[in-house]
Design a protein around this motif. Sequence first.
Motif, PDB file in Angstrom:
ATOM      1  N   SER A   1     -56.139  -9.529  -6.904  1.00 11.09           N
ATOM      2  CA  SER A   1     -56.487 -10.859  -7.418  1.00 11.09           C
ATOM      3  C   SER A   1     -57.996 -11.038  -7.397  1.00 11.09           C
ATOM      4  CB  SER A   1     -55.816 -11.944  -6.572  1.00 11.09           C
ATOM      5  OG  SER A   1     -56.432 -12.005  -5.291  1.00 11.09           O
ATOM      6  N   VAL A   2     -58.477 -12.128  -8.017  1.00 12.60           N
ATOM      7  CA  VAL A   2     -59.916 -12.421  -8.015  1.00 12.60           C
ATOM      8  C   VAL A   2     -60.428 -12.587  -6.596  1.00 12.60           C
ATOM      9  CG1 VAL A   2     -61.662 -14.065  -8.784  1.00 12.60           C
ATOM     10  CG2 VAL A   2     -59.775 -13.475 -10.306  1.00 12.60           C
ATOM     11  N   GLY A   3     -59.599 -13.132  -5.722  1.00 13.03           N
ATOM     12  CA  GLY A   3     -59.998 -13.320  -4.330  1.00 13.03           C
ATOM     13  C   GLY A   3     -59.889 -12.078  -3.483  1.00 13.03           C
ATOM     14  N   GLY A   4     -59.379 -10.975  -4.050  1.00 16.68           N
ATOM     15  CA  GLY A   4     -59.320  -9.717  -3.317  1.00 16.68           C
ATOM     16  C   GLY A   4     -57.971  -9.396  -2.710  1.00 16.68           C
ATOM     17  N   ARG A   5     -56.940 -10.238  -2.936  1.00 11.01           N
ATOM     18  CA  ARG A   5     -55.624  -9.943  -2.378  1.00 11.01           C
ATOM     19  C   ARG A   5     -54.992  -8.778  -3.129  1.00 11.01           C
ATOM     20  NH1 ARG A   5     -50.391 -14.002  -1.546  1.00 11.01           N
ATOM     21  NH2 ARG A   5     -49.168 -12.505  -0.323  1.00 11.01           N
ATOM     22  N   VAL A   6     -54.461  -7.813  -2.358  1.00 10.56           N
ATOM     23  CA  VAL A   6     -53.829  -6.637  -2.954  1.00 10.56           C
ATOM     24  C   VAL A   6     -52.325  -6.862  -3.016  1.00 10.56           C
ATOM     25  CG1 VAL A   6     -53.440  -4.146  -2.751  1.00 10.56           C
ATOM     26  CG2 VAL A   6     -55.645  -5.131  -2.080  1.00 10.56           C
ATOM     27  N   VAL A   7     -51.728  -6.591  -4.178  1.00 11.43           N
ATOM     28  CA  VAL A   7     -50.286  -6.762  -4.374  1.00 11.43           C
ATOM     29  C   VAL A   7     -49.750  -5.550  -5.127  1.00 11.43           C
ATOM     30  CG1 VAL A   7     -50.381  -9.285  -4.416  1.00 11.43           C
ATOM     31  CG2 VAL A   7     -50.637  -7.993  -6.558  1.00 11.43           C
ATOM     32  N   LEU A   8     -48.427  -5.426  -5.110  1.00 13.76           N
ATOM     33  CA  LEU A   8     -47.755  -4.444  -5.946  1.00 13.76           C
ATOM     34  C   LEU A   8     -47.122  -5.190  -7.107  1.00 13.76           C
ATOM     35  CD1 LEU A   8     -46.016  -2.011  -3.430  1.00 13.76           C
ATOM     36  CD2 LEU A   8     -48.130  -1.674  -4.706  1.00 13.76           C
ATOM     37  N   VAL A   9     -47.475  -4.778  -8.322  1.00 16.71           N
ATOM     38  CA  VAL A   9     -47.027  -5.462  -9.529  1.00 16.71           C
ATOM     39  C   VAL A   9     -46.032  -4.574 -10.272  1.00 16.71           C
ATOM     40  CG1 VAL A   9     -47.721  -6.503 -11.718  1.00 16.71           C
ATOM     41  CG2 VAL A   9     -49.244  -6.638  -9.722  1.00 16.71           C
ATOM     42  N   THR A  10     -44.823  -5.084 -10.480  1.00 12.77           N
ATOM     43  CA  THR A  10     -43.821  -4.369 -11.273  1.00 12.77           C
ATOM     44  C   THR A  10     -43.831  -4.928 -12.685  1.00 12.77           C
ATOM     45  OG1 THR A  10     -42.421  -3.990  -9.344  1.00 12.77           O
ATOM     46  CG2 THR A  10     -41.391  -3.782 -11.497  1.00 12.77           C
ATOM     47  N   VAL A  11     -44.126  -4.061 -13.650  1.00 13.69           N
ATOM     48  CA  VAL A  11     -44.198  -4.450 -15.060  1.00 13.69           C
ATOM     49  C   VAL A  11     -42.958  -3.918 -15.765  1.00 13.69           C
ATOM     50  CG1 VAL A  11     -45.502  -4.264 -17.203  1.00 13.69           C
ATOM     51  CG2 VAL A  11     -46.716  -4.426 -15.011  1.00 13.69           C
ATOM     52  N   VAL A  12     -42.206  -4.804 -16.375  1.00 17.75           N
ATOM     53  CA  VAL A  12     -40.940  -4.438 -17.010  1.00 17.75           C
ATOM     54  C   VAL A  12     -41.197  -3.647 -18.290  1.00 17.75           C
ATOM     55  CG1 VAL A  12     -38.803  -5.339 -18.014  1.00 17.75           C
ATOM     56  CG2 VAL A  12     -39.846  -6.476 -16.029  1.00 17.75           C
ATOM     57  N   LYS A  13     -40.397  -2.623 -18.504  1.00 13.15           N
ATOM     58  CA  LYS A  13     -40.505  -1.833 -19.723  1.00 13.15           C
ATOM     59  C   LYS A  13     -40.146  -2.694 -20.937  1.00 13.15           C
ATOM     60  CE  LYS A  13     -39.065   2.389 -17.337  1.00 13.15           C
ATOM     61  NZ  LYS A  13     -38.004   3.427 -17.215  1.00 13.15           N
ATOM     62  N   PRO A  14     -40.851  -2.530 -22.055  1.00  9.82           N
ATOM     63  CA  PRO A  14     -40.575  -3.362 -23.240  1.00  9.82           C
ATOM     64  C   PRO A  14     -39.127  -3.279 -23.700  1.00  9.82           C
ATOM     65  CG  PRO A  14     -42.664  -2.203 -23.494  1.00  9.82           C
ATOM     66  CD  PRO A  14     -42.034  -1.655 -22.250  1.00  9.82           C
ATOM     67  N   GLU A  15     -38.552  -2.071 -23.701  1.00  7.53           N
ATOM     68  CA  GLU A  15     -37.181  -1.947 -24.192  1.00  7.53           C
ATOM     69  C   GLU A  15     -36.183  -2.658 -23.279  1.00  7.53           C
ATOM     70  OE1 GLU A  15     -38.243   1.959 -22.033  1.00  7.53           O
ATOM     71  OE2 GLU A  15     -39.196   0.458 -23.322  1.00  7.53           O
ATOM     72  N   VAL A  16     -36.524  -2.757 -21.982  1.00  3.51           N
ATOM     73  CA  VAL A  16     -35.670  -3.494 -21.058  1.00  3.51           C
ATOM     74  C   VAL A  16     -35.822  -4.996 -21.280  1.00  3.51           C
ATOM     75  CG1 VAL A  16     -35.203  -3.982 -18.630  1.00  3.51           C
ATOM     76  CG2 VAL A  16     -35.729  -1.650 -19.353  1.00  3.51           C
ATOM     77  N   ALA A  17     -37.084  -5.426 -21.467  1.00  6.27           N
ATOM     78  CA  ALA A  17     -37.346  -6.856 -21.648  1.00  6.27           C
ATOM     79  C   ALA A  17     -36.717  -7.405 -22.918  1.00  6.27           C
ATOM     80  CB  ALA A  17     -38.856  -7.104 -21.664  1.00  6.27           C
ATOM     81  N   GLU A  18     -36.516  -6.543 -23.927  1.00 10.23           N
ATOM     82  CA  GLU A  18     -35.964  -6.999 -25.197  1.00 10.23           C
ATOM     83  C   GLU A  18     -34.447  -7.101 -25.186  1.00 10.23           C
ATOM     84  OE1 GLU A  18     -37.466  -4.228 -27.990  1.00 10.23           O
ATOM     85  OE2 GLU A  18     -39.557  -4.918 -27.829  1.00 10.23           O
ATOM     86  N   ALA A  19     -33.822  -6.642 -24.120  1.00 14.17           N
ATOM     87  CA  ALA A  19     -32.359  -6.709 -24.053  1.00 14.17           C
ATOM     88  C   ALA A  19     -31.902  -8.165 -24.025  1.00 14.17           C
ATOM     89  CB  ALA A  19     -31.865  -5.979 -22.808  1.00 14.17           C
ATOM     90  N   PRO A  20     -30.746  -8.468 -24.655  1.00 14.75           N
ATOM     91  CA  PRO A  20     -30.257  -9.859 -24.685  1.00 14.75           C
ATOM     92  C   PRO A  20     -30.113 -10.444 -23.289  1.00 14.75           C
ATOM     93  CG  PRO A  20     -28.991  -8.451 -26.180  1.00 14.75           C
ATOM     94  CD  PRO A  20     -29.877  -7.542 -25.383  1.00 14.75           C
ATOM     95  N   GLU A  21     -30.576 -11.687 -23.145  1.00 12.31           N
ATOM     96  CA  GLU A  21     -30.459 -12.453 -21.909  1.00 12.31           C
ATOM     97  C   GLU A  21     -31.188 -11.826 -20.724  1.00 12.31           C
ATOM     98  OE1 GLU A  21     -26.341 -13.000 -21.162  1.00 12.31           O
ATOM     99  OE2 GLU A  21     -26.013 -14.267 -22.914  1.00 12.31           O
ATOM    100  N   PHE A  22     -32.041 -10.806 -20.966  1.00 13.80           N
ATOM    101  CA  PHE A  22     -32.736 -10.206 -19.829  1.00 13.80           C
ATOM    102  C   PHE A  22     -33.669 -11.197 -19.152  1.00 13.80           C
ATOM    103  CE2 PHE A  22     -36.598  -8.369 -18.073  1.00 13.80           C
ATOM    104  CZ  PHE A  22     -36.077  -7.554 -17.084  1.00 13.80           C
ATOM    105  N   ARG A  23     -34.444 -11.930 -19.961  1.00 16.01           N
ATOM    106  CA  ARG A  23     -35.437 -12.824 -19.350  1.00 16.01           C
ATOM    107  C   ARG A  23     -34.757 -13.910 -18.521  1.00 16.01           C
ATOM    108  NH1 ARG A  23     -40.726 -12.098 -21.318  1.00 16.01           N
ATOM    109  NH2 ARG A  23     -40.821 -10.681 -23.095  1.00 16.01           N
ATOM    110  N   GLU A  24     -33.575 -14.352 -18.947  1.00  7.71           N
ATOM    111  CA  GLU A  24     -32.868 -15.347 -18.146  1.00  7.71           C
ATOM    112  C   GLU A  24     -32.456 -14.758 -16.790  1.00  7.71           C
ATOM    113  OE1 GLU A  24     -32.448 -14.760 -21.294  1.00  7.71           O
ATOM    114  OE2 GLU A  24     -33.074 -16.669 -22.202  1.00  7.71           O
ATOM    115  N   ARG A  25     -31.942 -13.542 -16.828  1.00  2.19           N
ATOM    116  CA  ARG A  25     -31.572 -12.896 -15.562  1.00  2.19           C
ATOM    117  C   ARG A  25     -32.803 -12.633 -14.708  1.00  2.19           C
ATOM    118  NH1 ARG A  25     -28.799  -9.428 -18.983  1.00  2.19           N
ATOM    119  NH2 ARG A  25     -30.054  -7.667 -18.233  1.00  2.19           N
TER     120      ARG A  25
END
Length: 709
Positions: free
Chosen positions: A34-58
């Motif tokens: 982050s801008v303040g220097g906090r370190v995190v682990l970020v999971t980025v969803v694959k595009p083909e997974v994100a496009e699946a029906p109702e995925f974003r709701e789940r």
Amino acid sequence: MDDLKAGDLQQAGPYSLIGKWGTAGAGEIFVGRSVGGRVVLVTVVKPEVAEAPEFRERFRAGVEAARAVSGDFIVPMVDADPDAQPPWSATAFVRGLPLRRAVNRYGRLAEPALRKVVAGLAQAMIRIHADGLIHSDVGPDSVLLTVNGPCISAFGTVDAGSPMDDMFDLGATVLFAASGSELERVRVAELDTVTSALPTSLREVIGGCMDPDPSRRPTAEQVVDYLDRQDLPLPSGNWLPAELAADIEALAAATQSRTVGGKISRRHMILGLTGGALLIGGAAAATVAFSSEDRSPTPAGPSARTPSPATSSTGEPIPIILDAPDATKAWTTAGGSAPRYLEASDKVVMIVTDKTTAFVDASTGKPALRALNSTSMYGSNDWSPTTYAGGVFYYLCDLPGGRHTVAAVDGTTGDAKWATSMAMADAGSASTYRARYVAANGNTVYVCGQVQSRASSTSEETTGYIRAFDGATGKGLWRVEGTDINNVLVPPSGSHLLAASSVPRGQAGQVQMIDAGKQGARGWKTAIPKAAYYFSTGWPLTCYAAGLFFFAGNSGDTLFAVDAATGVEKWHQPFEANSGDQVRIGSLTASLDGTTIYVPVGSDLVALGSADGALKWVAKLTGASRIGGSNMFNASLRTTGKSAQCSADTVFVTDTAKTLWAIDAATGKARWKYNDPGQPDLGFKWTVGGDHVFIASNLTLTAISAHGK
């Protein structure tokens, strides 16, 4: 942590992505700041997974559920954006190392630590499942080992999958921690085999977790109850090995390191997050990378230290590019038939052809001793049909009166000592015993091969055998057989043999000790679920040195060293290939004094100290494939089954260009090379005797001194 590549995401919400941590079931995991220097682990969803029906709701429901889940063994959710392109979630960066990295570096966890992992993960699953969340990604990469215990993120999906799927993954993760090998869904009949690596106190409950029938798997609550009823104490305080705990502390220090402007030093971050991993990067990267995180430390004391090989600015070992003048031949002679096998002492070379067995003087190439009427054995496939030990040549051959015979010939006089038929085990037997491999150990000679019958011809499994004979008389001593015996390694000393099983499609294999001192009784065994290629019939990818067995494990990319008598792991070394190609270790070879083992990986030959796995040098052969999954010893494997051989101070290897190299064992530099443009398509046959190598190419036999003089 790996460097970001062109095309990788650079920003996720307020977090700058500074490196790639790994992969998850639905996406990729990055280290963010982050801008303040906090370190995190970020999971980025694959595009083909994100496009699946109702995925974003789940996904949104999973985020909300994960925010509400907390516990001692759960990494908290700190941020997420289900509507982003692509969606992402961020969890706190926990001071710990992934279970996979911990096991790869320090080996399998001991029973007390395993029990703590089971208890911690089960308690995390209780909380996650109670809130209607299915994790769906429990595994060696998502489980972190911290100084306080194991932990895992709570993030998963809601109303998808089953809690029982999580319980299978929990069991498989614990099995990985106990064995160093991964497992996929198995059948009931395999459970006893795959759970043999677990301590007795966990075998029943973890085996239950991996039951193919989800309805028979225990719940997380039942696992905790099972552990409580055993009334065995869980470790507290320093539950991890001291070296692993020290790595975790180094990770904490690295994440707190700052450069000018308050940003985290990229160099410190890379080293800290990987526990000191040597990274591959750029076009000049070596085909094989060694992870310092997975190397056992060299024992203290001047006598135990091994000089470090040259390294690049990134810490990678710099491979020696082999180059040398053409060899000077000591002598060349021609015969009437092309040799099928070669074996040599320092005095005599034995040449077995389809017509006869002849002997020539090792120093001159002139005929020596008298010829014999034994011929090369039909169908032997040249796996390892000859050996020389104690002044005697032992070899597999055909005789006028019978096929598939093991014979012993005095190496000084040429007199036949004895010959025993291997074609049938017993009179009237319906099974044929095909001999493939002969080896000598002290006063005992071993013949190994396959049992062929009508039943076995329709089975995916191979039934193998080991037969032991008195080396002086040829009298049979004992015999064992089974589908758990396929490839066999007979060391030159000691009473323990190593056998690899055959592997039907989709099943796990194993290596196990065969105790020759107890008439071939089975000893310890180790499962290797994902290395089926390693168990194909032929020369085993194993070797022996200094009381240790060495074999390829995991997915064929990790070398394990275990005590030959007990199976206790001494060290292991994983290898990584350039461009992410799969690594497959080739046939291993040990130096004559047992202090060094030579490991073919891709286009590299790696020299490691047998006692501790310390890297001595890496040599790269010209003419070999640069693809990590390729084995540079293919030509040799197709001819003699021996990819490399050693004299007292020289390593001899062949590459896919059918060139034989003589390499100084101390430095890794080539002394000379040999190539015959007129050699057969499969390359030449060769063997080492004393300080010379003998090469058969068509009808020509050539001798070259190890030092090329």
